[in-house]
Design a protein around this motif. Structure first.
Motif, PDB file in Angstrom:
ATOM      1  N   ARG A  34       2.400  -6.713  -7.394  1.00 12.01           N
ATOM      2  CA  ARG A  34       0.969  -6.917  -7.099  1.00 12.01           C
ATOM      3  C   ARG A  34       0.400  -5.719  -6.365  1.00 12.01           C
ATOM      4  NH1 ARG A  34      -0.811 -12.708  -6.246  1.00 12.01           N
ATOM      5  NH2 ARG A  34      -2.477 -11.809  -4.988  1.00 12.01           N
ATOM      6  N   LEU A  37      -0.037  -2.738  -8.633  1.00 13.47           N
ATOM      7  CA  LEU A  37      -1.190  -2.815  -9.537  1.00 13.47           C
ATOM      8  C   LEU A  37      -2.398  -2.083  -8.954  1.00 13.47           C
ATOM      9  CD1 LEU A  37      -1.068  -6.509 -10.836  1.00 13.47           C
ATOM     10  CD2 LEU A  37      -0.503  -4.419 -12.105  1.00 13.47           C
ATOM     11  N   SER A  66      -2.897   1.521  -9.958  1.00 13.79           N
ATOM     12  CA  SER A  66      -3.140   1.803 -11.381  1.00 13.79           C
ATOM     13  C   SER A  66      -2.009   2.539 -12.077  1.00 13.79           C
ATOM     14  CB  SER A  66      -4.442   2.608 -11.558  1.00 13.79           C
ATOM     15  OG  SER A  66      -5.512   1.910 -11.003  1.00 13.79           O
ATOM     16  N   SER A  86      -4.786  -7.772 -13.026  1.00 18.94           N
ATOM     17  CA  SER A  86      -5.311  -6.487 -13.510  1.00 18.94           C
ATOM     18  C   SER A  86      -6.294  -6.698 -14.655  1.00 18.94           C
ATOM     19  CB  SER A  86      -4.160  -5.580 -13.967  1.00 18.94           C
ATOM     20  OG  SER A  86      -3.704  -5.988 -15.245  1.00 18.94           O
ATOM     21  N   THR A 125      -5.317  -5.111 -17.935  1.00 20.26           N
ATOM     22  CA  THR A 125      -5.378  -3.660 -18.195  1.00 20.26           C
ATOM     23  C   THR A 125      -4.036  -2.957 -17.970  1.00 20.26           C
ATOM     24  OG1 THR A 125      -6.075  -3.249 -15.917  1.00 20.26           O
ATOM     25  CG2 THR A 125      -7.830  -3.495 -17.569  1.00 20.26           C
ATOM     26  N   ILE A 126      -3.151  -3.601 -17.196  1.00 25.18           N
ATOM     27  CA  ILE A 126      -1.859  -2.959 -16.929  1.00 25.18           C
ATOM     28  C   ILE A 126      -0.729  -3.843 -17.463  1.00 25.18           C
ATOM     29  CG2 ILE A 126      -0.318  -2.070 -15.112  1.00 25.18           C
ATOM     30  CD1 ILE A 126      -2.917  -1.721 -13.396  1.00 25.18           C
TER      31      ILE A 126
END
Ligand code: DGY
Length: 353
Positions: free
Chosen positions: A195, A198, A201, A225, A228-229
């Protein structure tokens, strides 16, 4: 009867116990001539006062562990033991203690110092304190940032006067941004570490080990995210190691994870990768780690745990600028140590009801 400092301490801890029943040992604090619970360390005095007023306690009044021979002597006849990771609760201790022992409550999340199987066999309940998750994950992240950005070397350069003009290629480190972060053991601490990661990025987060794929944890991380990740499970250990820029170890220490990070593992890792260990020192083959760092098989290491602890000050790891070592402070925040002590005491008390 003269009230010495030690007795004052007892009065503070257990105000409800009439002092006539107190008895002093050299370093043992006792509220009764026949206490039924042994607390192997001075853990959190203000809490003990509030939590347990009825029980009869013997407490080792020191920040340092009980010497083994004293522990073996003092455990005899107790129904409950509150211990720390320095106290080996092994067959010898269980046999010495006697059949009345019902509860072992450790102020740690790790239970590798306890013969849990034997406790189970004897019907002894074992409690541990998993309420250190965020604090430990924060330390792993701190070690990673410090190693990646060479903070210790940088700070030393300031002190030593090595800091001259700004230089384009001086003290260059590595980003977490757009990197592949590896989490070995996506349990409570591993997931919280992920976490935190994240927020930096990374390109993706890979995880391995433990009890296989964790779809629910993956989903929680994916939501954070906004998808996105990517967060992906890699079953094969070598493939996992070869893909990561950072490998942070968060698995439990057992015989099957002994020296998990050995020469073969360091060979599998990228030469630009960093190992972070906030688990147990014995997860890592330290001799192999020294060679891996010396030969450039991996780029750096951040260790909060070593084997042995404390690490001798002349250990070769301490000569390596790419290695940062902290003295087992993973859970050492004011609030978390208080919470751990509280939980350990509470569970001890509950277990004995
Ligand atoms: C634990 O709890 O097992 C840690 O190593 C110390 O907090």
């Amino acid at each position: 009867h003269h009230l010495g400092d030690k007795e004052m301490w007892i009065r503070r801890l257990w105000p409800s116990v009439p002092h006539a029943h107190s008895r002093l040992f050299s370093q043992m604090e006792c509220v009764s001539a026949s206490p039924d619970v042994l607390v192997t360390r001075r853990i959190c005095s203000s809490l003990m006062e509030h939590l347990i007023e009825e029980r009869q306690f013997a407490c080792w009044d020191s920040e340092d562990p009980m010497p083994r021979d004293v522990l073996l002597k003092e455990c005899v006849g107790k129904s409950g033991i509150l211990c720390t990771l320095n106290d080996k609760i092994d067959l010898e201790l269980l046999n010495t203690c006697g059949e009345q022992l019902r509860v072992v409550s450790t102020m740690s999340v790790g239970v590798d110092h306890i013969n849990v199987e034997e406790c189970e066999r004897r019907g002894i309940r074992v409690f541990f304190t998993p309420n250190l998750t965020e604090t430990t994950a924060e330390l792993a992240a701190s070690l990673l940032l410090a190693v990646n950005r060479r903070l210790v070397e940088s700070e030393r350069a300031v002190r030593s006067g090595e800091w001259g003009a700004w230089k384009p290629e001086w003290l260059l480190g590595r980003d977490i941004f757009q990197s592949t972060v590896g989490v070995y053991g996506l349990g409570r601490i591993g997931e919280h570490f992920a976490r935190i990661m994240l927020g930096f990025s990374p390109q993706k987060i890979l995880y391995s080990g433990g009890r296989g794929r964790k779809p629910e944890a993956e989903e929680r991380l994916r939501k954070l995210s906004g998808g996105t990740i990517p967060v992906q499970y890699v079953e094969d250990f070598n493939e996992f190691l070869a893909s990561c820029d950072v490998v942070s170890n968060h698995c439990a220490y057992t015989s099957s994870t002994h020296h998990l990070f050995n020469e073969a593992a360091f060979q599998a890792m990228k030469s630009s990768a960093v190992l972070i260990n906030t688990g147990r020192g014995k997860h890592v083959d330290q001799e192999a780690l020294v060679h891996a760092l010396q030969s450039g098989a991996i780029a750096g290491a951040g260790l909060d745990v070593t084997d042995p602890e404390p690490l001798p000050t002349d250990h070769p790891l301490l000569d390596l600028p790419t290695c940062l070592i902290t003295p087992h402070i993973g859970s050492a925040s004011i609030q978390t140590r208080r919470n751990m002590a509280q939980l350990a005491l509470h569970q001890l008390d509950q277990g004995l009801q």
